[in-house]
Design a protein around this motif. Sequence first.
Motif, PDB file in Angstrom:
ATOM      1  N   THR A   1       0.838  -1.193   0.000  1.00  0.00           N
ATOM      2  CA  THR A   1       0.000   0.000   0.000  1.00  0.00           C
ATOM      3  C   THR A   1       0.874   1.244   0.000  1.00  0.00           C
ATOM      4  O   THR A   1       1.996   1.231   0.502  1.00  0.00           O
ATOM      5  CB  THR A   1      -0.935   0.027   1.220  1.00  0.00           C
ATOM      6  OG1 THR A   1      -0.138  -0.001   2.401  1.00  0.00           O
ATOM      7  CG2 THR A   1      -1.879  -1.157   1.198  1.00  0.00           C
TER       8      THR A   1
ATOM      9  N   GLU B   1     -16.382  -3.458  -0.209  1.00  0.00           N
ATOM     10  CA  GLU B   1     -16.576  -2.750   1.050  1.00  0.00           C
ATOM     11  C   GLU B   1     -17.931  -3.194   1.566  1.00  0.00           C
ATOM     12  O   GLU B   1     -18.962  -2.782   1.034  1.00  0.00           O
ATOM     13  CB  GLU B   1     -16.538  -1.242   0.837  1.00  0.00           C
ATOM     14  CG  GLU B   1     -16.665  -0.457   2.103  1.00  0.00           C
ATOM     15  CD  GLU B   1     -16.562   1.045   1.848  1.00  0.00           C
ATOM     16  OE1 GLU B   1     -16.358   1.758   2.824  1.00  0.00           O
ATOM     17  OE2 GLU B   1     -16.687   1.490   0.691  1.00  0.00           O
ATOM     18  N   LYS B   2     -17.903  -4.089   2.541  1.00  0.00           N
ATOM     19  CA  LYS B   2     -19.115  -4.775   3.005  1.00  0.00           C
ATOM     20  C   LYS B   2     -19.732  -5.499   1.811  1.00  0.00           C
ATOM     21  O   LYS B   2     -19.097  -6.358   1.228  1.00  0.00           O
ATOM     22  CB  LYS B   2     -20.068  -3.829   3.711  1.00  0.00           C
ATOM     23  CG  LYS B   2     -19.469  -3.241   4.978  1.00  0.00           C
ATOM     24  CD  LYS B   2     -20.436  -2.388   5.742  1.00  0.00           C
ATOM     25  CE  LYS B   2     -19.723  -1.860   6.976  1.00  0.00           C
ATOM     26  NZ  LYS B   2     -20.537  -0.989   7.744  1.00  0.00           N
TER      27      LYS B   2
ATOM     28  N   LYS C   1     -11.085   4.747   2.494  1.00  0.00           N
ATOM     29  CA  LYS C   1     -11.118   4.908   3.948  1.00  0.00           C
ATOM     30  C   LYS C   1      -9.893   4.180   4.479  1.00  0.00           C
ATOM     31  O   LYS C   1      -9.847   2.954   4.497  1.00  0.00           O
ATOM     32  CB  LYS C   1     -12.399   4.317   4.512  1.00  0.00           C
ATOM     33  CG  LYS C   1     -13.637   5.020   4.022  1.00  0.00           C
ATOM     34  CD  LYS C   1     -14.881   4.316   4.505  1.00  0.00           C
ATOM     35  CE  LYS C   1     -16.098   4.983   3.892  1.00  0.00           C
ATOM     36  NZ  LYS C   1     -17.298   4.161   4.035  1.00  0.00           N
TER      37      LYS C   1
ATOM     38  N   TRP D   1      -7.157   2.709   7.043  1.00  0.00           N
ATOM     39  CA  TRP D   1      -7.226   2.102   8.360  1.00  0.00           C
ATOM     40  C   TRP D   1      -6.424   2.914   9.362  1.00  0.00           C
ATOM     41  O   TRP D   1      -5.335   3.406   9.066  1.00  0.00           O
ATOM     42  CB  TRP D   1      -6.674   0.684   8.310  1.00  0.00           C
ATOM     43  CG  TRP D   1      -6.906  -0.086   9.569  1.00  0.00           C
ATOM     44  CD1 TRP D   1      -7.934  -0.922   9.832  1.00  0.00           C
ATOM     45  CD2 TRP D   1      -6.089  -0.079  10.746  1.00  0.00           C
ATOM     46  NE1 TRP D   1      -7.822  -1.441  11.092  1.00  0.00           N
ATOM     47  CE2 TRP D   1      -6.699  -0.931  11.682  1.00  0.00           C
ATOM     48  CE3 TRP D   1      -4.923   0.574  11.098  1.00  0.00           C
ATOM     49  CZ2 TRP D   1      -6.174  -1.160  12.940  1.00  0.00           C
ATOM     50  CZ3 TRP D   1      -4.391   0.360  12.368  1.00  0.00           C
ATOM     51  CH2 TRP D   1      -5.014  -0.507  13.266  1.00  0.00           C
ATOM     52  N   SER D   2      -6.957   3.051  10.556  1.00  0.00           N
ATOM     53  CA  SER D   2      -6.233   3.641  11.680  1.00  0.00           C
ATOM     54  C   SER D   2      -6.836   3.046  12.949  1.00  0.00           C
ATOM     55  O   SER D   2      -7.949   2.521  12.917  1.00  0.00           O
ATOM     56  CB  SER D   2      -6.369   5.172  11.679  1.00  0.00           C
ATOM     57  OG  SER D   2      -7.680   5.539  12.064  1.00  0.00           O
TER      58      SER D   2
ATOM     59  N   SER E   1     -10.180   4.487  13.409  1.00  0.00           N
ATOM     60  CA  SER E   1     -11.157   4.099  12.390  1.00  0.00           C
ATOM     61  C   SER E   1     -10.653   2.838  11.684  1.00  0.00           C
ATOM     62  O   SER E   1     -10.096   2.902  10.592  1.00  0.00           O
ATOM     63  CB  SER E   1     -11.326   5.249  11.390  1.00  0.00           C
ATOM     64  OG  SER E   1     -12.182   4.858  10.346  1.00  0.00           O
ATOM     65  N   PRO E   2     -10.849   1.665  12.304  1.00  0.00           N
ATOM     66  CA  PRO E   2     -10.281   0.418  11.767  1.00  0.00           C
ATOM     67  C   PRO E   2     -11.093  -0.157  10.602  1.00  0.00           C
ATOM     68  O   PRO E   2     -11.653  -1.236  10.686  1.00  0.00           O
ATOM     69  CB  PRO E   2     -10.291  -0.508  12.979  1.00  0.00           C
ATOM     70  CG  PRO E   2     -11.435  -0.024  13.802  1.00  0.00           C
ATOM     71  CD  PRO E   2     -11.495   1.462  13.588  1.00  0.00           C
ATOM     72  N   HIS E   3     -11.135   0.571   9.503  1.00  0.00           N
ATOM     73  CA  HIS E   3     -11.921   0.165   8.340  1.00  0.00           C
ATOM     74  C   HIS E   3     -11.109  -0.799   7.464  1.00  0.00           C
ATOM     75  O   HIS E   3      -9.945  -0.550   7.181  1.00  0.00           O
ATOM     76  CB  HIS E   3     -12.311   1.402   7.517  1.00  0.00           C
ATOM     77  CG  HIS E   3     -13.201   1.079   6.370  1.00  0.00           C
ATOM     78  ND1 HIS E   3     -14.550   0.897   6.525  1.00  0.00           N
ATOM     79  CD2 HIS E   3     -12.943   0.877   5.059  1.00  0.00           C
ATOM     80  CE1 HIS E   3     -15.086   0.614   5.362  1.00  0.00           C
ATOM     81  NE2 HIS E   3     -14.130   0.590   4.451  1.00  0.00           N
ATOM     82  N   LEU E   4     -11.736  -1.896   7.048  1.00  0.00           N
ATOM     83  CA  LEU E   4     -11.081  -2.876   6.191  1.00  0.00           C
ATOM     84  C   LEU E   4     -11.906  -3.124   4.935  1.00  0.00           C
ATOM     85  O   LEU E   4     -13.132  -3.010   4.947  1.00  0.00           O
ATOM     86  CB  LEU E   4     -10.880  -4.200   6.932  1.00  0.00           C
ATOM     87  CG  LEU E   4      -9.949  -4.167   8.132  1.00  0.00           C
ATOM     88  CD1 LEU E   4      -9.943  -5.522   8.822  1.00  0.00           C
ATOM     89  CD2 LEU E   4      -8.552  -3.780   7.725  1.00  0.00           C
ATOM     90  N   TYR E   5     -11.223  -3.489   3.867  1.00  0.00           N
ATOM     91  CA  TYR E   5     -11.852  -3.895   2.612  1.00  0.00           C
ATOM     92  C   TYR E   5     -11.608  -5.396   2.425  1.00  0.00           C
ATOM     93  O   TYR E   5     -10.632  -5.938   2.931  1.00  0.00           O
ATOM     94  CB  TYR E   5     -11.224  -3.147   1.423  1.00  0.00           C
ATOM     95  CG  TYR E   5     -11.497  -1.669   1.401  1.00  0.00           C
ATOM     96  CD1 TYR E   5     -12.618  -1.170   0.749  1.00  0.00           C
ATOM     97  CD2 TYR E   5     -10.629  -0.773   2.011  1.00  0.00           C
ATOM     98  CE1 TYR E   5     -12.867   0.192   0.712  1.00  0.00           C
ATOM     99  CE2 TYR E   5     -10.864   0.590   1.987  1.00  0.00           C
ATOM    100  CZ  TYR E   5     -11.989   1.070   1.335  1.00  0.00           C
ATOM    101  OH  TYR E   5     -12.241   2.411   1.301  1.00  0.00           O
ATOM    102  N   ASP E   6     -12.487  -6.048   1.688  1.00  0.00           N
ATOM    103  CA  ASP E   6     -12.283  -7.445   1.306  1.00  0.00           C
ATOM    104  C   ASP E   6     -11.732  -7.478  -0.108  1.00  0.00           C
ATOM    105  O   ASP E   6     -12.220  -6.768  -0.992  1.00  0.00           O
ATOM    106  CB  ASP E   6     -13.600  -8.234   1.357  1.00  0.00           C
ATOM    107  CG  ASP E   6     -14.077  -8.451   2.778  1.00  0.00           C
ATOM    108  OD1 ASP E   6     -13.238  -8.769   3.632  1.00  0.00           O
ATOM    109  OD2 ASP E   6     -15.287  -8.302   3.021  1.00  0.00           O
TER     110      ASP E   6
END
Length: 127
Positions: A49, A78-79, A102, A104-105, A108-113
């Motif tokens: 990344t 994303e979902k 979005k 990740w932090s 704000s622990p946002h993840l993508y599949d």
Amino acid sequence: IDATGNFQARGKQSKSPHGIWYTRVSGIWQTVWLETVPTTYISDLRLHTERLEPPCFQLQISVVPEASDLKLRVVLMEKENKVLEMEANSNDVLKLELPGAKLWSPESPHLYDLQLQLLDARLGAVD
């Protein structure tokens, strides 16, 4: 090979166990299973990344056996929503830009599949 020689003096395989409340064991002591893989399959995945504008990532796979006639389908979810979909040669290094990503932090622990599919010349799934 049962490795209960002197070089392994502690643990469950010890010939004179101390401080444990169970019998010593050797060999396979937990559930083991085998999984089959197709003749041609994705053996490795590298994902890098970059915090650029727009955010992007590089994706590279390794295929066994090496083949130049295969395609890779990449779908980023994303979902339940498809954010990105593309196809490329399986031996290419893909650079995918994701405007509005979005990141990740801890706050704000946002993840993508990420879904990968290896395709043959007729675009049928191989792996």
